[in-house]
Design an enzyme around this catalytic site. Sequence first.
Site, PDB file in Angstrom:
ATOM      1  N   LYS A  87      58.135  24.070   5.168  1.00 35.47           N
ATOM      2  CA  LYS A  87      57.724  24.325   3.775  1.00 35.47           C
ATOM      3  C   LYS A  87      58.161  25.744   3.399  1.00 35.47           C
ATOM      4  CE  LYS A  87      53.583  23.322   1.063  1.00 35.47           C
ATOM      5  NZ  LYS A  87      52.134  23.202   1.162  1.00 35.47           N
TER       6      LYS A  87
HETATM    7  C1  E4P Z   1      50.775  22.156  -1.767  1.00 29.52           C
HETATM    8  O1  E4P Z   1      51.331  21.616  -0.823  1.00 29.52           O
HETATM    9  C2  E4P Z   1      49.615  23.019  -1.636  1.00 29.52           C
HETATM   10  O2  E4P Z   1      49.169  22.976  -0.293  1.00 29.52           O
HETATM   11  C3  E4P Z   1      48.427  22.599  -2.456  1.00 29.52           C
HETATM   12  O3  E4P Z   1      48.586  21.337  -3.039  1.00 29.52           O
HETATM   13  C4  E4P Z   1      47.893  23.662  -3.332  1.00 29.52           C
HETATM   14  O4  E4P Z   1      46.720  23.173  -3.958  1.00 29.52           O
HETATM   15  P1  E4P Z   1      45.644  24.129  -4.665  1.00 29.52           P
HETATM   16  O5  E4P Z   1      46.217  24.577  -5.961  1.00 29.52           O
HETATM   17  O6  E4P Z   1      44.450  23.250  -4.843  1.00 29.52           O
HETATM   18  O7  E4P Z   1      45.413  25.277  -3.712  1.00 29.52           O
END
Ligand code: E4P
Length: 218
Positions: A87
């Site tokens: 990622k």
């Molecule tokens: C994406 O992969 C992130 O881990 C995640 O969806 C972020 O979500 P949040 O805005 O609830 O922290």
Amino acid sequence: MKFFIDTANLAQIKEANDLGILDGVTTNPSLMAKEGIKGETAILQHYVDICNIVDGDVSAEVISTDYAGMIIEGEKLAALHNNIVVKIPMIKDGIKAIKYFTSKGIRTNCTLVFGAGQAILAAKAGATYLSPFVGRLDDISYDGMDLIAQIAHIYSVQGYETQILAASIRNPMHIIKSAEVGAHVITSPLESILALLKHPLTDIGLEKFLADHKKSNA
Ligand code: E4P
């Protein structure tokens, strides 16, 4: 549409996996910290533990923000398990790193995406997944779902193969709308996935069926 769970909590990952509908997991540094996972050895082991629960893609995020650092870190993460997807944040060096990993056959998830231009760049670099953050856009009065629809349109017109992974999901409607506008994947907290099960008429109907069965078999 694939279902990923957005957590580093092993119990929740197991619970979602036991439902039989889980296709993968996404994590991020905040989710790892929430579970109290600290230090490189513990973090790497935690990714392996997640891969041992779920037979699907597991996104592990790099911390480096420079190209060289992302390459070293991403290669180490990718070597942990076949299901690891590296990622990478949507920044200039991130795009270069995605291009590099694509050329090496290492799958990537481009994260922290908030605009269509970013989505085009990530697709051009060959990202496997693109993570637009729906909830965080909603939080600042932009319609996150409009962005998913716009990217879905662009990717379809252009024939890009990058999969749209609707992220920052906050409620079951985000999941339903993502399916409607053409996301390939959603990543969601367990709570929103389980909320999809619920309908009061289902509960009322089941209660009546069971009561009638009891009466006729008394
Ligand atoms: C994406 O992969 C992130 O881990 C995640 O969806 C972020 O979500 P949040 O805005 O609830 O922290």
